[in-house]
Structure formats: structure tokens, C-alpha cells
Design an enzyme around this catalytic site. Sequence first.
Site: not given
Ligand code: GLP
Length: 260
Positions: A67, A136, A138, A143
Site C-alpha cells: 500500500d 483493528n 486491518h 479497514e
Molecule cells: C499500517 C500498514 C499495515 C501494517 C499496520 C500495522 O497501517 N498499512 O500494513 O500492518 O500499519 O503497523 P505496525 O506494524 O506499526 O503495528
Amino acid sequence: MEVVILENSEECSAYAARIAASWLKKKPNTVLGLPTGRTPLNFYRQLIRMYQEEGLSFKQAVTFNLDEYVGIGKDHPASYANFMQQNLFRFIDANPENIHIPDGLCHDVELECQSYEEMIKSAGGIDLQFLGIGGNGHIAFNEPGSSFASRTRVKTLTEKTIQDNSPEFGGTENVPMHVMTMGIGSIMEAKQIVLLAFGESKAEVIRQMVEGPLTASVPASILQMHPKATIVIDRQAASKLERSDYYQWVFNNRPDWQRL
Ligand code: GLP
């Protein structure tokens, strides 16, 4: 779904890196799906170490990131393109022509999303997809409520995700509200999926994903339907799992051919 519970994030990241290395050794042009966030940082450090010390090569590998934020380019410090450059690509021998990340500054986001799907298809599909998980539930930026059949498209972030990701932007007011993200349907077509999650803050969502019902309200729960999904988590992230003893038992008694 295979659940691998290891002591800490270092052990989990090293394990995930060994999965990547075993693919790359067998198929040097492996198509890798790559995540961003705090979770994969140690995993990327392990890949870099393997490149530097063990001769692991990414020369023929093809990568697709999950993304990107709409409206910021690769020079923006919080863009995922910059994240990947700083944390992985500048240290390894990946061919820049084989690296794909949606362009946050493209003129036509719909077209960009469509051609991203086409590029994945013409690369032969994703072999090995790595994922983190949002608080959450995702995956990528799908989302809660995202269709399980969704493809790469534009999404609007929830307030929670804006809050969670605001440190990189120096405040919620600077976080772009829109993103381009691979869809859940796109992710599910990967031949193998490895999801990493660490720490107590992920324990509840890991419980919902692994042992809760299949629901679009927890997008990651769709991984229960994937034929080859491995969830690699530390003890804290596993702390709310009812069947953790069984997962441990299965892992400890896995046949030799499954050991890395
Ligand atoms: C972001 C990314 C996800 C990732 C998530 C968790 O929103 N788009 O791909 O898995 O955050 O982030 P973290 O690893 O910092 O908890």
C-alpha cells in the site's frame, strides 16, 4: 492456519526471514509481497544480514508493496516508498526495476490501482506475502468492513489508523486520509502468507483473527481460509489465544521436512 509462537520479536523475525530465504534459494525470481509499519523492521534487518553475511541474493526477486498514501511521493519521509528504501532496498541487491509500490503522486489513482493489479498478474502472482496487522484487524490498509473479494483500490483510513500512524507524520492532522491498497482478494491469491505480530497491544486482535469468527469486521480473519498461512507471533501477542498449547505442540512436533 499454522500458528508459530516464539519467544520474542527477534526470533519471530529471524524465522520469517528464513521462510523468505528458503523461497529465494529455490526460486531466485520469487515474487514477494512486502509490508510496512514497525512490525517488519527486524525482519528487514534479518534479510539485510542474510544478504551481507550469507550470500542471499535478491537480484532476480520481484517485489510488490501492499500500500501507499495518496498525495505524498517517495521523497516524503513518511511515504512507504521512502520507508522501503531506508529500511531495506538501499542495503540489498534488488533490481529497482523489479520493485513495485503504488505511486502516491500518480494523476489517476483508479488507473494506478488497476495497473498495479495487472503488474502483479503479469509477474505470475505473488508467491510469498508478508503481512503485519493493524490494531483493528486491518491487513495492508483494508479497514474493517472491507470486502473479502476486494482488489487494489483507494480506501479512506479510519480515525484509529490515522491515530496509530500519526507519529511518522508528526500529528494526526498531517496523515493523508486516503490510501491505495492491495485488496483482500488480491492478498489471498498469494501462494503463501506469513503474518507477523508482536506485543500485548496485538493480543486481542490476534485472538479474533485466529480463533474468532470469519468476519469482514476483522479483515485478517480471512486468513483462516488461506491454504498456506503462517502466523508468527511472540508470547505477548499470543497471550489471549485459547489453543496456544496446541499450536506449540504442533510446532514442536512438526515433521523434519517442515523444519527450516
Ligand atoms: C499500517 C500498514 C499495515 C501494517 C499496520 C500495522 O497501517 N498499512 O500494513 O500492518 O500499519 O503497523 P505496525 O506494524 O506499526 O503495528
